[in-house]
Design an enzyme around this catalytic site. Structure first.
Site, PDB file in Angstrom:
ATOM      1  N   HIS A  26       0.807  -1.099   0.046  1.00  0.00           N
ATOM      2  CA  HIS A  26      -0.134  -0.031  -0.029  1.00  0.00           C
ATOM      3  C   HIS A  26       0.912   1.233  -0.216  1.00  0.00           C
ATOM      4  O   HIS A  26       1.148   1.541   1.133  1.00  0.00           O
ATOM      5  CB  HIS A  26      -0.980  -0.065   1.130  1.00  0.00           C
ATOM      6  CG  HIS A  26      -1.761  -1.338   1.304  1.00  0.00           C
ATOM      7  ND1 HIS A  26      -1.492  -2.611   1.773  1.00  0.00           N
ATOM      8  CD2 HIS A  26      -2.924  -1.511   1.208  1.00  0.00           C
ATOM      9  CE1 HIS A  26      -2.190  -3.325   1.627  1.00  0.00           C
ATOM     10  NE2 HIS A  26      -3.493  -2.566   1.190  1.00  0.00           N
ATOM     11  N   HIS A  66      -2.344  -1.147   7.204  1.00  0.00           N
ATOM     12  CA  HIS A  66      -2.004  -1.316   5.591  1.00  0.00           C
ATOM     13  C   HIS A  66      -0.556  -0.467   5.176  1.00  0.00           C
ATOM     14  O   HIS A  66       0.075  -0.772   4.348  1.00  0.00           O
ATOM     15  CB  HIS A  66      -3.115  -1.233   4.831  1.00  0.00           C
ATOM     16  CG  HIS A  66      -3.772   0.338   4.872  1.00  0.00           C
ATOM     17  ND1 HIS A  66      -4.774   0.507   5.869  1.00  0.00           N
ATOM     18  CD2 HIS A  66      -3.630   1.249   4.091  1.00  0.00           C
ATOM     19  CE1 HIS A  66      -4.979   1.851   5.654  1.00  0.00           C
ATOM     20  NE2 HIS A  66      -4.463   2.244   4.428  1.00  0.00           N
ATOM     21  N   PRO A 116      -6.042  -4.855  11.344  1.00  0.00           N
ATOM     22  CA  PRO A 116      -7.726  -4.764  11.369  1.00  0.00           C
ATOM     23  C   PRO A 116      -8.092  -3.338  11.962  1.00  0.00           C
ATOM     24  O   PRO A 116      -7.583  -2.771  12.959  1.00  0.00           O
ATOM     25  CB  PRO A 116      -7.988  -5.698  12.811  1.00  0.00           C
ATOM     26  CG  PRO A 116      -6.769  -6.591  12.761  1.00  0.00           C
ATOM     27  CD  PRO A 116      -5.490  -5.706  12.454  1.00  0.00           C
ATOM     28  N   ASP A 153      -8.912   6.884   7.636  1.00  0.00           N
ATOM     29  CA  ASP A 153     -10.548   7.022   7.463  1.00  0.00           C
ATOM     30  C   ASP A 153     -11.161   5.930   8.105  1.00  0.00           C
ATOM     31  O   ASP A 153     -12.148   6.098   8.677  1.00  0.00           O
ATOM     32  CB  ASP A 153     -10.928   7.268   6.031  1.00  0.00           C
ATOM     33  CG  ASP A 153     -10.443   8.654   5.498  1.00  0.00           C
ATOM     34  OD1 ASP A 153     -10.623   9.692   6.029  1.00  0.00           O
ATOM     35  OD2 ASP A 153      -9.609   8.516   4.541  1.00  0.00           O
ATOM     36  N   GLY A 154     -10.628   4.757   7.635  1.00  0.00           N
ATOM     37  CA  GLY A 154     -11.319   3.506   8.099  1.00  0.00           C
ATOM     38  C   GLY A 154     -11.166   3.216   9.516  1.00  0.00           C
ATOM     39  O   GLY A 154     -12.233   2.875  10.115  1.00  0.00           O
ATOM     40  N   ASN A 183      -7.445  11.869   3.876  1.00  0.00           N
ATOM     41  CA  ASN A 183      -7.300  12.044   2.331  1.00  0.00           C
ATOM     42  C   ASN A 183      -8.566  11.625   1.616  1.00  0.00           C
ATOM     43  O   ASN A 183      -8.762  11.526   0.412  1.00  0.00           O
ATOM     44  CB  ASN A 183      -6.124  10.792   1.907  1.00  0.00           C
ATOM     45  CG  ASN A 183      -6.587   9.613   2.262  1.00  0.00           C
ATOM     46  OD1 ASN A 183      -7.618   9.210   2.531  1.00  0.00           O
ATOM     47  ND2 ASN A 183      -5.624   8.590   2.575  1.00  0.00           N
ATOM     48  N   HIS A 257      -4.021   3.332  -3.261  1.00  0.00           N
ATOM     49  CA  HIS A 257      -4.128   2.855  -1.852  1.00  0.00           C
ATOM     50  C   HIS A 257      -3.518   1.478  -1.718  1.00  0.00           C
ATOM     51  O   HIS A 257      -2.709   1.257  -0.886  1.00  0.00           O
ATOM     52  CB  HIS A 257      -5.862   2.663  -1.863  1.00  0.00           C
ATOM     53  CG  HIS A 257      -5.839   1.678  -0.570  1.00  0.00           C
ATOM     54  ND1 HIS A 257      -6.110   2.145   0.694  1.00  0.00           N
ATOM     55  CD2 HIS A 257      -6.194   0.448  -0.663  1.00  0.00           C
ATOM     56  CE1 HIS A 257      -6.167   0.849   1.416  1.00  0.00           C
ATOM     57  NE2 HIS A 257      -6.218  -0.220   1.048  1.00  0.00           N
ATOM     58  N   SER A 374     -22.057  -8.978  38.106  1.00  0.00           N
ATOM     59  CA  SER A 374     -22.054 -10.199  37.481  1.00  0.00           C
ATOM     60  C   SER A 374     -20.912 -11.112  37.069  1.00  0.00           C
ATOM     61  O   SER A 374     -20.959 -12.279  37.332  1.00  0.00           O
ATOM     62  CB  SER A 374     -22.822 -10.069  36.177  1.00  0.00           C
ATOM     63  OG  SER A 374     -24.330  -9.587  36.567  1.00  0.00           O
ATOM     64  N   GLU A 401     -17.468  -3.834  25.125  1.00  0.00           N
ATOM     65  CA  GLU A 401     -16.469  -4.979  25.033  1.00  0.00           C
ATOM     66  C   GLU A 401     -15.201  -5.077  24.133  1.00  0.00           C
ATOM     67  O   GLU A 401     -14.149  -5.383  24.446  1.00  0.00           O
ATOM     68  CB  GLU A 401     -17.451  -6.447  24.490  1.00  0.00           C
ATOM     69  CG  GLU A 401     -18.604  -6.629  25.710  1.00  0.00           C
ATOM     70  CD  GLU A 401     -19.922  -5.710  25.379  1.00  0.00           C
ATOM     71  OE1 GLU A 401     -19.900  -5.053  24.320  1.00  0.00           O
ATOM     72  OE2 GLU A 401     -20.696  -5.772  26.213  1.00  0.00           O
ATOM     73  N   HIS A 451     -21.157 -16.566  33.042  1.00  0.00           N
ATOM     74  CA  HIS A 451     -22.363 -16.965  32.547  1.00  0.00           C
ATOM     75  C   HIS A 451     -22.225 -17.801  31.394  1.00  0.00           C
ATOM     76  O   HIS A 451     -22.502 -17.514  30.201  1.00  0.00           O
ATOM     77  CB  HIS A 451     -23.350 -15.821  32.150  1.00  0.00           C
ATOM     78  CG  HIS A 451     -23.764 -14.831  33.359  1.00  0.00           C
ATOM     79  ND1 HIS A 451     -22.711 -14.337  34.365  1.00  0.00           N
ATOM     80  CD2 HIS A 451     -24.873 -14.698  33.924  1.00  0.00           C
ATOM     81  CE1 HIS A 451     -23.139 -13.714  35.369  1.00  0.00           C
ATOM     82  NE2 HIS A 451     -24.706 -13.955  35.347  1.00  0.00           N
ATOM     83  N   HIS A 463     -28.330 -15.023  25.385  1.00  0.00           N
ATOM     84  CA  HIS A 463     -27.459 -14.998  26.609  1.00  0.00           C
ATOM     85  C   HIS A 463     -26.752 -16.397  26.628  1.00  0.00           C
ATOM     86  O   HIS A 463     -25.930 -16.210  27.377  1.00  0.00           O
ATOM     87  CB  HIS A 463     -28.013 -14.439  27.880  1.00  0.00           C
ATOM     88  CG  HIS A 463     -28.127 -12.964  27.586  1.00  0.00           C
ATOM     89  ND1 HIS A 463     -29.026 -12.273  26.711  1.00  0.00           N
ATOM     90  CD2 HIS A 463     -27.855 -11.809  28.544  1.00  0.00           C
ATOM     91  CE1 HIS A 463     -28.986 -10.844  26.987  1.00  0.00           C
ATOM     92  NE2 HIS A 463     -28.440 -10.813  28.179  1.00  0.00           N
TER      93      HIS A 463
HETATM   94  C1  LIG Z   1     -11.400  -4.225   9.886  1.00  0.00           C
HETATM   95  C2  LIG Z   1     -10.910  -3.966   8.931  1.00  0.00           C
HETATM   96  N1  LIG Z   1     -11.607  -3.988   7.678  1.00  0.00           N
HETATM   97  C3  LIG Z   1     -11.319  -4.094   6.403  1.00  0.00           C
HETATM   98  C4  LIG Z   1     -10.271  -3.878   6.126  1.00  0.00           C
HETATM   99  C5  LIG Z   1      -9.412  -4.000   4.736  1.00  0.00           C
HETATM  100  N2  LIG Z   1      -9.049  -2.580   4.501  1.00  0.00           N
HETATM  101  C6  LIG Z   1      -7.834  -2.331   4.539  1.00  0.00           C
HETATM  102  S1  LIG Z   1      -7.463  -0.794   4.250  1.00  0.00           S
HETATM  103  C7  LIG Z   1      -8.973  -0.487   3.713  1.00  0.00           C
HETATM  104  C8  LIG Z   1      -9.505   1.078   3.546  1.00  0.00           C
HETATM  105  C9  LIG Z   1      -9.169   1.905   4.537  1.00  0.00           C
HETATM  106  O1  LIG Z   1      -9.349   3.288   4.162  1.00  0.00           O
HETATM  107  P1  LIG Z   1      -8.568   4.377   4.859  1.00  0.00           P
HETATM  108  O2  LIG Z   1      -8.284   4.153   6.159  1.00  0.00           O
HETATM  109  O3  LIG Z   1      -8.992   5.581   4.306  1.00  0.00           O
HETATM  110  O4  LIG Z   1      -7.105   4.127   4.139  1.00  0.00           O
HETATM  111  P2  LIG Z   1      -6.315   4.873   2.801  1.00  0.00           P
HETATM  112  O5  LIG Z   1      -7.120   4.183   1.790  1.00  0.00           O
HETATM  113  O6  LIG Z   1      -6.662   6.177   2.977  1.00  0.00           O
HETATM  114  O7  LIG Z   1      -5.062   4.224   2.945  1.00  0.00           O
HETATM  115  C10 LIG Z   1      -9.810  -1.565   3.982  1.00  0.00           C
HETATM  116  C11 LIG Z   1     -11.250  -1.599   3.983  1.00  0.00           C
HETATM  117  C12 LIG Z   1      -9.224  -3.959   7.428  1.00  0.00           C
HETATM  118  N3  LIG Z   1      -7.914  -3.739   7.067  1.00  0.00           N
HETATM  119  N4  LIG Z   1      -9.796  -3.950   8.463  1.00  0.00           N
HETATM  120 MG   LIG Z   2      -8.320   7.287   3.493  1.00  0.00          MG
END
Ligand SMILES: Cc1ncc(C[n+]2csc(CCOP(=O)(O)OP(=O)(O)O)c2C)c(N)n1
Ligand SMILES: [Mg+2]
Length: 657
Positions: A26, A66, A116, A153-154, A183, A257, A374, A401, A451, A463
């Protein structure tokens, strides 16, 4: 001294080149955030590449995992021993520590595994909690650092962001600073496709300080970071960036990306950036500029060491950061239990053990996702850890959680803390990926999951865990315990604290009769399975049971023995720990499964799938392969056929008697 932009271009070049060499990875994120990261690493981050584990270093978390080439480039350029330029050339290859996503167990300087999305930030919240807590214990002289995060963003879209940001705002973690790579691009294209919320307002509403800057101008980023540093709230620094900056035809688009840019585009980018050197070559002025930046905090570290040497807490602090724990508490505690065996739920037994453990082990920090009463996770002496008292050792995580589990990972990875936290076992699904990351990272986190079966009764099928125990057992490195009584619960706690990875304690809501009434010379539960009662006649049947079903198995064993059928009763608090025992031990407890002279029977109030591993296909498996129901627990056990009355005749029939 090269300009900040020229330093940043070294990151861009390495990101392009490594992804190109791997033909995978990436480049966009590192190229877009290169200027902001340069500001952070050359002017703000307190670290010393010659001492990656210096306890008072700032923690840096690349939540947008990434973009791993960003952190690899930064570690290389600032002078960490690894990655070498050769490691970078082998990005994403088997023998390189530069794995596809940053792995904390492969490279010093990587504080936590990320990938993740959202979890890196949530883990950083735990690191920031650990810092404040240890600061309150050891003072500014020994613990005084920040936690920095780069999130995309993710990371800010994921649900866990809500939990983590809410917790950080509530706890007023002012030393947590998140740089948002704004971005406006994700994999599918523009963020307009999927998001129109006001991210800044959302964080402000959660008690965060927010500030915006041009992420392509390192001086402006630096100014924003100064502002963030000065504020007493956690900070979100919105860095407006251009993904893939420098790649002339692709920048600003999702094409940068997650794919190699291609030789042609890279050649154009080199021109655009004024970078004339060949792939993986860093010009001397840039290399020196970065090394000098990396050496910035050496004096600060030397001063810290002087303070440590002068501190009366030195030995205690170092032992604590190394994670050394004693288990002197265990034997006297078990002796007391054996003297007067209590009939209690294992969740209560866990609380009793914790009264002793939290006194003996100062590093423990407990908590619960709003089920304190609990989960029985709070001991009498524990005070809440909150923004008015970071010295407290009990965290009210709220109904979060996933956020709790990720924060616990952060505390464990920070060092100096052994976190444990509770929820209902059925909600382990809500935090499952963080449990998985505890296991991947070998983080010593103890999950107190109460539980643990239909035995919880009236709350019904939503539950009542069915598949949960077995599905947690599928996670590599995770120790899953389901103790049968108070003695086993204490042993499982001791085993969990002695393990350098994560453990789950699955505990009953309902009271259980004492099963272990005699002293043992070792921690039997730590062996995973052991003979609780030996057959008096020639062994014909082996009953395997866990947790609350051991009591039922004991009753069945008694009835079979009364018929003259030799029956071993094996308590199996942990299948995964049993699998790790040597062959002779396993063979003694469970002789070769092909031996059809012995009938193996498993009893566990959950899915039967997987128990063939121990019973063989010709054995019997009693459990529940459907959803539960709402009723008092004894009625449910009868309804699902998990009683001595229901099971004994089926065993007799199978034996042909
Ligand atoms: C929980 C999770 N879901 C999906 C992905 C797959 N994934 C990796 S990068 C990405 C896009 C993320 O977008 P952003 O954070 O904006 O990164 P950018 O493209 O700007 O580098 C996705 C969906 C992941 N790594 N983790
Ligand atoms: Mg982004």
């Amino acid at each position: 001294m090269p300009t900040q932009r020229r330093l940043a271009n070294a990151i861009r070049a390495l990101a392009m080149d490594a992804v190109e060499a791997a033909n995978s990875g990436h480049p966009g994120m590192p190229m877009g955030m290169a200027d902001a990261a340069t500001a952070l690493f050359t002017r703000h981050l307190k670290h010393d590449p010659s001492a990656p584990n210096w306890p008072d270093r700032d923690r840096f978390v690349l939540s947008a995992g990434h973009g791993s080439m960003l952190i690899y480039a930064l570690l290389h350029l600032t002078g960490y021993a690894r990655p070498t330029i050769d490691d970078l050339r082998k990005f994403r290859k088997l023998d390189s520590p530069c794995a596809g996503h940053p792995e904390n167990f492969m490279l010093e300087g990587v504080e936590t595994t990320t990938g993740p999305l959202g979890q890196g930030l949530a883990t950083a919240v735990g690191m920031a909690i650990a810092e404040r807590h240890l600061n309150s214990v050891y003072g500014d002289d020994l613990v005084d650092h920040r936690t920095w995060v780069i999130a995309g963003d993710g990371c800010l879209m994921e649900g866990i962001n809500h939990e983590a940001a809410g917790l950080a705002g509530h706890l007023k973690l002012g030393r947590l600073i998140v740089l948002w790579d704004d971005n406006r691009i994700t994999i599918d294209g523009s963020t307009d496709l999927s998001r129109n919320e006001d991210v800044m307002a959302r964080h402000a509403a959660m008690g965060w300080h927010t500030v915006e800057c041009d992420g392509m101008d390192s001086a402006k980023v630096s100014k924003a970071l100064d502002e963030a540093t000065a504020d007493t709230r956690p900070s979100l620094v919105r860095c407006k960036t251009i993904i893939g900056y420098g790649a002339p035809t692709k920048q600003g688009t999702s094409a940068t990306h997650g794919a190699a840019l291609g030789a042609e585009e890279i050649a154009l980018a080199r021109k655009e950036l004024g970078w004339s050197d060949e792939a993986f070559v860093i010009p001397d002025d840039v290399a020196k500029g970065w090394r000098d930046a990396g050496a910035r905090s050496a004096k600060t570290r030397a001063e810290w060491h002087r303070r440590l040497d002068a501190s009366a807490s030195k030995a205690d602090f170092l032992a604590r950061m190394e994670g050394k724990l004693g288990d002197e508490w265990l034997k006297p505690y078990i002796d007391a239990l054996l003297a007067d065996p209590p009939k209690v739920a294992t969740r209560k037994a866990s609380e009793m053990a914790l009264e002793v453990i939290t006194t003996a082990v100062a590093a423990t920090i407990g908590g619960s996702a709003d089920l304190t009463g609990s989960n029985n996770t709070k001991t009498k002496a524990m005070q809440p850890l909150d923004s008015t008292n970071y010295g407290g050792r009990y965290i009210y995580y709220g109904i979060r959680e996933f956020g709790m589990a990720a924060a616990m990972n952060g505390m464990a990875l920070h060092g100096g803390i052994v976190p444990y936290g509770g929820t209902f076992l059925v909600f382990s699904d809500y935090c499952r990926n963080a449990i998985r990351l505890s296991a991947l990272q070998n983080a010593r986190v103890v999950y107190v999951m109460t539980h643990d079966s239909i035995g919880l009764g009236e709350d019904g099928p939503t539950h009542q865990p069915i598949e949960h125990l077995q599905s947690l057992r599928l996670i590599p490195n995770l120790a899953v315990y389901r103790p049968a009584d108070a003695v086993e619960t204490a042993e499982c706690w001791a085993a969990a604290l002695a393990y350098e990875g994560p453990s789950v304690l699955a505990l009953s809501r309902q009271n259980l009769a004492p099963m272990r009434t005699e002293a043992a010379s070792t921690n039997l539960s730590a062996r995973g399975a052991y003979r609780l009662k030996e057959a008096s006649a020639a062994r014909k049947v082996i009953l395997l049971a866990t947790g609350s079903e051991v009591e039922i198995a004991a009753e069945i064993a008694q009835r079979l023995e009364a018929e003259g059928i030799g029956t071993d009763l094996v308590s199996m608090p942990s299948t995964d720990r049993f699998d790790l025992q040597d062959g002779a031990y396993r063979e003694d407890i469970l002789p070769d499964v092909s031996n059809k002279q012995i009938l193996r029977v498993s009893i566990e109030a959950g899915t039967t799938i997987g128990w063939e591993r121990y019973t063989g296909l010709h054995g019997l498996r009693f459990g529940i392969d459907r959803f539960g129901a709402s009723a008092p627990a004894p009625d449910l056990y009868a309804h699902f056929g998990l009683t001595a009355d229901a099971i004994t005749p089926q065993i007799l029939e199978k034996l042909g008697q």
